[in-house]
Scaffold this motif. Structure first.
Motif, PDB file in Angstrom:
ATOM      1  N   GLU A 156      11.550  13.499  -3.793  1.00  9.12           N
ATOM      2  CA  GLU A 156      11.036  12.810  -4.948  1.00  9.12           C
ATOM      3  C   GLU A 156      12.270  14.225  -5.998  1.00  9.12           C
ATOM      4  OE1 GLU A 156       8.111  11.970  -6.657  1.00  9.12           O
ATOM      5  OE2 GLU A 156       6.735  10.095  -4.515  1.00  9.12           O
ATOM      6  N   LYS A 205       0.584  -0.775  -0.399  1.00  4.40           N
ATOM      7  CA  LYS A 205       0.057   0.089   0.262  1.00  4.40           C
ATOM      8  C   LYS A 205       0.954   1.064   0.109  1.00  4.40           C
ATOM      9  CE  LYS A 205      -3.457   1.759   2.820  1.00  4.40           C
ATOM     10  NZ  LYS A 205      -4.461   2.046   3.860  1.00  4.40           N
ATOM     11  N   TYR A 206       2.541   1.301   0.942  1.00  6.54           N
ATOM     12  CA  TYR A 206       2.806   1.907   0.851  1.00  6.54           C
ATOM     13  C   TYR A 206       4.517   2.313   0.023  1.00  6.54           C
ATOM     14  CZ  TYR A 206      -0.467   3.441   4.803  1.00  6.54           C
ATOM     15  OH  TYR A 206      -2.257   4.065   5.520  1.00  6.54           O
ATOM     16  N   LYS A 207       4.639   1.527  -1.037  1.00  6.52           N
ATOM     17  CA  LYS A 207       5.092   1.700  -1.431  1.00  6.52           C
ATOM     18  C   LYS A 207       5.628   2.246  -1.948  1.00  6.52           C
ATOM     19  CE  LYS A 207       3.003   0.234  -5.784  1.00  6.52           C
ATOM     20  NZ  LYS A 207       2.855  -1.832  -7.426  1.00  6.52           N
ATOM     21  N   HIS A 208       5.563   3.578  -2.522  1.00  3.65           N
ATOM     22  CA  HIS A 208       5.080   4.846  -3.376  1.00  3.65           C
ATOM     23  C   HIS A 208       5.821   5.319  -1.823  1.00  3.65           C
ATOM     24  CE1 HIS A 208       4.297   3.438  -6.932  1.00  3.65           C
ATOM     25  NE2 HIS A 208       2.916   3.052  -6.519  1.00  3.65           N
ATOM     26  N   GLU A 209       5.759   5.708  -0.974  1.00  7.85           N
ATOM     27  CA  GLU A 209       6.091   6.059   0.135  1.00  7.85           C
ATOM     28  C   GLU A 209       8.133   6.341   0.046  1.00  7.85           C
ATOM     29  OE1 GLU A 209       4.862   8.463   2.561  1.00  7.85           O
ATOM     30  OE2 GLU A 209       2.781   7.683   1.706  1.00  7.85           O
ATOM     31  N   MET A 210       8.449   6.948   0.534  1.00  2.88           N
ATOM     32  CA  MET A 210      10.095   7.418   0.251  1.00  2.88           C
ATOM     33  C   MET A 210      10.201   6.624   1.042  1.00  2.88           C
ATOM     34  SD  MET A 210      12.256   8.686  -0.819  1.00  2.88           S
ATOM     35  CE  MET A 210      11.489  10.240  -2.352  1.00  2.88           C
ATOM     36  N   THR A 250      16.978   2.940  -6.131  1.00  2.00           N
ATOM     37  CA  THR A 250      16.410   1.373  -6.597  1.00  2.00           C
ATOM     38  C   THR A 250      15.465   1.618  -7.564  1.00  2.00           C
ATOM     39  OG1 THR A 250      14.049   3.159  -5.288  1.00  2.00           O
ATOM     40  CG2 THR A 250      15.296   2.143  -3.655  1.00  2.00           C
ATOM     41  N   LYS A 273      10.652   3.419  -0.512  1.00  2.00           N
ATOM     42  CA  LYS A 273      11.129   2.928  -1.565  1.00  2.00           C
ATOM     43  C   LYS A 273      12.779   3.304  -1.224  1.00  2.00           C
ATOM     44  CE  LYS A 273       8.588   5.631  -5.091  1.00  2.00           C
ATOM     45  NZ  LYS A 273       8.149   6.676  -5.563  1.00  2.00           N
ATOM     46  N   ASP A 277      13.303   2.410  -8.917  1.00  2.00           N
ATOM     47  CA  ASP A 277      12.722   3.326  -9.362  1.00  2.00           C
ATOM     48  C   ASP A 277      12.833   4.903  -8.786  1.00  2.00           C
ATOM     49  OD1 ASP A 277      11.272   3.182  -7.321  1.00  2.00           O
ATOM     50  OD2 ASP A 277       9.211   3.044  -7.822  1.00  2.00           O
ATOM     51  N   ILE A 278      13.725   5.566  -7.877  1.00  2.00           N
ATOM     52  CA  ILE A 278      13.973   6.448  -7.783  1.00  2.00           C
ATOM     53  C   ILE A 278      15.015   6.403  -7.543  1.00  2.00           C
ATOM     54  CG2 ILE A 278      11.607   6.070  -6.106  1.00  2.00           C
ATOM     55  CD1 ILE A 278      13.415   6.659  -3.430  1.00  2.00           C
TER      56      ILE A 278
END
Length: 677
Positions: free
Chosen positions: A660, A357-362, A621, A365, A623-624
């Motif tokens: 980001e 659910k929170y995979k896009h949280e820094m 990672t 990530k 993607d970031i």
């Protein structure tokens, strides 16, 4: 063939029982037509053979025995039965005309009540009838090949010259004689006996050997035990082994012969086999062979024989009653462990869902969500051991049980240590080098580690797998457990080396910047696993034979708490707390916070102080890329990473509002910043 022999032996025993219980009418016609092993009595036949040869010598000299007195014959037979031997009787039966005093003559000596009685049995018994085996079988033999001895005799005569005289005498050998079948001697000893007869010879003028009678010895069977029990391998064979295996002990019992019971059926006990107990409260904890034989005679296969023992309680090698031998498992404790494990698995599943659910949280990530999922998967694998250990151990379950624990360990701690390794590599290279370690690169390094564990467990399973063993507690109660072999200790050693490598990595990154405290908590988790985990494993080995299965089951749960619950809590609680509170990377007034929690080297507060060569650092990672400017090497005086790492301090507010966009930061000089990725 064997069944036929046993059947004949049983019929013979029934016959023995009938003869003994019927009225004696005289004679020796009651015969057991069974072949016995008479070699054990061969030594006793010498008395009969010597007596026969003495009489043959007298007959060869005088042509008959009329010169002898009756005392001579009675002396011979009485002498044969004297002594402490199995010989109970001895007879001399002569052909008619050989001793003219009587038409039939058979002096007989019998040992009875400590004395010897002698009489002529021919008075009331006609031994010349064809039914008399001990006489007529020998009488009908062909003795043309019998041995003739030539002796040289020098008589002491009054003449001055002593000459040797040749004397030819037929000599009986053991094989010339005959053993009878066992018979009931009614009128003689009124007992069961077996007789050996040795022939008396005479050589006529044509050098033909003639039969002139027999000398006999009788072996009393009344005092010889009938052993109906099975003949054990290596046991000494006896004359009456023909009766072996004719007992009626059931499968749950074993036949034990009773000694000193004589020639009678049922002289045995049916004792309980190992693993069974006698169900009746009795001083003699065995079934009587006499009672069994009587029961068989009465019902004769009409009903099932009831003389059986009861199986001991499960786990008992031997017992005297139904007292349990196995440790009674506490279902409450075991259900608690299973329920707690289910909660742990559900908890790991919830954590995995929150990661997704929170995979896009820094905070997620930067921690690499794929490795966080792998940690949860490895934890669930390790929990599966509880469900296997709940069942009663078998060889198959013991082999299966080692897989989820050790494979899950390699997945969970492999993912944790590989993340620490990446931090160590990033902060262990020169400040101007670029390190490219995305998640995909780490996965390629994790998979060989897992494959090595799979290979080790496969070799373990194939060569020296754990087996079920029975452990005995101090109170003599037993329980089943999986054996611990050198393979167990080898695997523990390999896992300890993996954790020690993790300790080394934690030491190398102890001064790295602690963005969201990731490295710090990894360090604590590894320290916890190696210290508390080793303590629990050692405690389990010490308690294996004293604590019982319930204690070992609880220790297994405690082991999972150390490796799973505490590790998951240390790694994920700070992350979820940061997400809840919206926490950014730690900046302490321009200082760097290391994973040990220490604040290092205050930095200048203006951008003008950063005009030296400034570089950036990125935690990458798939993607970031999160970049952070680095200060010159002389900005930090106390850290070996001071030349590489600096917090974000003098960055304009509009450039730091969104983490980001950190990679858009520019340095104050014209150089493009190098990145450690």
């Amino acid at each position: 063939m064997k069944y036929h022999l046993l059947s004949e032996a049983k019929k013979a025993l029934e016959y023995v029982n009938r003869v003994e219980n019927s009225k004696c009418t005289g004679g020796t016609e009651d015969v057991l037509n069974l072949v016995f092993n008479t070699t054990v009595w061969k030594a006793y036949t010498d008395a009969a053979i010597r007596t026969a040869n003495i009489l043959s010598s007298f007959i060869q000299i005088h042509g008959d025995l009329n010169q002898q007195e009756e005392d001579f014959f009675y002396t011979l037979v009485r002498n044969n039965v004297h002594g402490d031997t199995l010989i109970i009787g001895s007879a001399i039966a002569l052909e008619p005309g050989l001793f003219n005093s009587y038409p039939r003559y058979c002096p007989y000596a019998l040992k009875e009540n400590g004395t010897v009685k002698a009489f002529d049995i021919a008075v009331n018994y006609n031994y010349l009838t064809t039914s008399t085996e001990w006489y007529n079988v020998v009488r009908s033999k062909d003795f043309t090949a019998a041995t003739i001895k030539t002796d040289l005799i020098t008589y002491n005569e009054s003449s001055a010259t002593l000459t040797e005289v040749e004397f030819d005498q037929p000599t009986a050998k053991y094989n010339d004689g005959h053993w009878t079948f066992p018979y009931f001697d009614c009128g003689g000893g009124n007992i069961w006996m077996v007789t050996y007869s040795s022939p008396i010879f005479y050589i006529d003028t044509n050098r033909s050997i003639l039969f002139r009678g027999v000398a006999t010895i009788d072996i009393e069977l009344t005092n010889v035990d009938i052993n109906q029990c099975d003949l054990e391998e290596g046991a000494t064979k006896g004359a009456l082994d023909v009766f072996r295996g004719t007992h009626n002990c059931q499968a749950t019992t074993k036949c034990v012969p009773l000694l000193g019971q004589g020639f009678r059926r049922g002289a045995y006990l049916c004792e309980c086999q190992r693993g069974f107990y006698y169900p009746v409260d009795s001083p003699v904890r065995a079934y009587s062979g006499y009672e069994i034989e009587t029961y068989v005679d009465k019902y004769f296969q009409q009903v099932e024989i009831p003389f059986r023992c009861v199986r001991c309680a499960r786990g008992c090698d031997s017992c005297v009653d139904a007292t349990p031998c196995l440790y009674p498992l506490d279902i409450g404790i075991r259900l608690f462990v299973v329920l707690f494990t289910i909660i742990m698995i559900i908890g790991c599943g919830v954590v995995s869902l929150l990661i997704f659910k929170y995979k896009h949280e820094m905070v997620m990530k930067t921690a690499s969500p794929i490795f966080l999922h792998l940690m949860c998967f490895g934890a669930i694998l390790m929990c599966c051991q509880i469900f296997i250990a709940y069942l009663e151990p078998t060889d198959i379950l013991c082999m299966i049980e080692i897989w989820p624990l050790h494979l899950g360990f390699s997945v969970m701690f492999g993912a944790l240590i590989i993340k620490t390794w990446r931090i160590s590599v990033i902060f262990g290279v020169g400040s101007v080098k670029r390190v490219n370690l995305p998640d995909s690169a780490l996965l390629k390094r994790l998979l060989p580690l897992i494959f090595v564990f799979i290979l080790l467990i496969t070799i373990w399973t194939g060569t020296n797998p754990p087996r079920v063993e029975i452990l005995t507690l101090t109170n003599s109660l037993k329980f089943y457990s999986c054996s611990v072999t050198w393979c167990n200790y080898t695997m523990y050693g390999i896992e300890a080396l993996l954790l020690l490598f993790g300790v080394y990595l934690c030491f190398t990154v102890r001064k790295a910047p602690a963005h969201f405290n990731e490295s710090k908590h990894i360090t604590w988790a590894v320290y916890n696993a190696i210290i508390l985990g080793s303590f629990i494993i050692i405690l389990t080995q010490f308690m294996s034979e004293s604590g019982g299965p319930d204690i070992l089951y609880l220790l297994l749960l405690a082991q999972l708490q150390v490796f799973i619950t505490i590790t998951i809590a240390l790694i994920f609680i700070p992350k979820f707390w940061a997400i809840r509170n919206g926490t950014r990377p730690e900046v302490n007034n321009g200082a760097v916070t290391t994973i040990t929690g220490r604040v290092k080297s205050q930095m200048p507060t203006t951008v003008s102080n950063m005009r030296a060569d400034v570089r950036s650092i990125a935690v990458q990672t798939d993607d970031i890329t999160l970049e952070m400017p680095l200060t010159p090497s002389n900005s930090f005086k106390t850290s070996k990473y001071s030349s590489k790492v600096s917090p974000l301090l003098e960055v304009p507010a509009n450039n730091y509002t969104n983490p980001e966009h950190v990679n858009e930061l520019e340095t104050t000089n014209d150089k493009t910043p190098d990145k450690i990725v």
